[in-house]
Design a protein around this motif. Structure first.
Motif, PDB file in Angstrom:
ATOM      1  N   ASN A  77       0.781 -23.730  11.796  1.00 30.00           N
ATOM      2  CA  ASN A  77       0.565 -22.680  10.886  1.00 30.00           C
ATOM      3  C   ASN A  77       1.433 -20.988  11.950  1.00 30.00           C
ATOM      4  N   THR A  78       1.150 -21.179  12.673  1.00 25.07           N
ATOM      5  CA  THR A  78       1.269 -19.486  13.556  1.00 25.07           C
ATOM      6  C   THR A  78       2.737 -19.789  13.510  1.00 25.07           C
ATOM      7  N   TRP A  79       3.504 -20.757  13.853  1.00 25.11           N
ATOM      8  CA  TRP A  79       4.453 -20.722  14.321  1.00 25.11           C
ATOM      9  C   TRP A  79       5.429 -20.910  13.142  1.00 25.11           C
ATOM     10  N   ASP A  80       4.847 -21.456  11.087  1.00 22.81           N
ATOM     11  CA  ASP A  80       6.437 -21.129  10.659  1.00 22.81           C
ATOM     12  C   ASP A  80       5.886 -19.565  10.288  1.00 22.81           C
ATOM     13  N   ASN A  81       4.566 -18.335  10.740  1.00 30.55           N
ATOM     14  CA  ASN A  81       4.155 -17.333   9.959  1.00 30.55           C
ATOM     15  C   ASN A  81       4.145 -16.410  11.363  1.00 30.55           C
ATOM     16  N   GLY A  82       5.111 -17.090  12.740  1.00 28.82           N
ATOM     17  CA  GLY A  82       5.527 -16.602  13.770  1.00 28.82           C
ATOM     18  C   GLY A  82       5.675 -16.238  14.745  1.00 28.82           C
TER      19      GLY A  82
END
Length: 181
Positions: A77-82
């Motif tokens: 999730n954090t990879w995809d959004n940041g």
């Protein structure tokens, strides 16, 4: 470096990671935040990573994740959004449980096609191990550790000599046992 501790519950691993991050960035507000999951930790790191070049090194991921899927799911999730937009960021995930690293990280549906490099480390052969023992120089190890700033304050020659000599002797014992097989 954020390193998992064997047997520690996931929430305690998260709290420990939070303390490490707080100290690394010299930001005491991080330690006072309430982090309920790895997503909260990754969100903090995402914000901090935007401000500087950063290598995020997670060691013993299987213990950090308590052998569950949450770690990979929150990382996705954090990879995809940041994280993926930050070219100054490198994330390294390591673990000593090959089945966990393969099944829950490398082959994870959450992290599918998000890794650039997979480094498999194979055990030393007996001959490679022998070469390591023969090349191990106690004095050289002590000198290199004396130059390391994090060891300068509490490193003593006598303690260092004892530690490295004990380590070298232990390696010789292991080699002796292995070479008999």
């Amino acid at each position: 470096k954020i390193e998992g501790i064997e047997g520690l519950p996931e929430q305690k691993q998260i709290e420990l990671a939070q303390k490490i991050i707080s100290r690394f960035f010299k930001d005491h507000l991080i330690e006072k935040m309430i982090c309920k999951n790895w997503g909260d930790i990754f969100d903090i790191l995402n914000i901090k990573a935007k401000k500087q070049r950063l290598i995020l090194y997670f060691e013993e991921v299987q213990w950090l994740a308590e052998y569950k899927d949450h770690f990979a799911a929150y990382l996705k999730n954090t990879w995809d959004n940041g994280f993926q937009y930050n070219l100054n960021l490198l994330i390294i995930l390591c673990g000593s449980s090959p089945s966990f690293m393969l099944n829950k990280i490398i082959q994870s549906k959450a992290l599918y096609n998000r890794s650039q490099h997979i480094l498999t480390v194979n055990p030393f052969t007996v001959e490679e191990f022998k070469g390591y023992i023969n090349d191990f120089d106690v004095d050289e190890q002590i000198e290199s550790h004396r130059q390391d700033p994090k060891y300068k304050n509490d490193f003593t020659i006598s303690q260092g000599l004892k530690d490295f000599t004990d380590f070298h002797n232990h390696l010789k014992e292991v080699y002796t046992i292995l070479s008999k097989k």
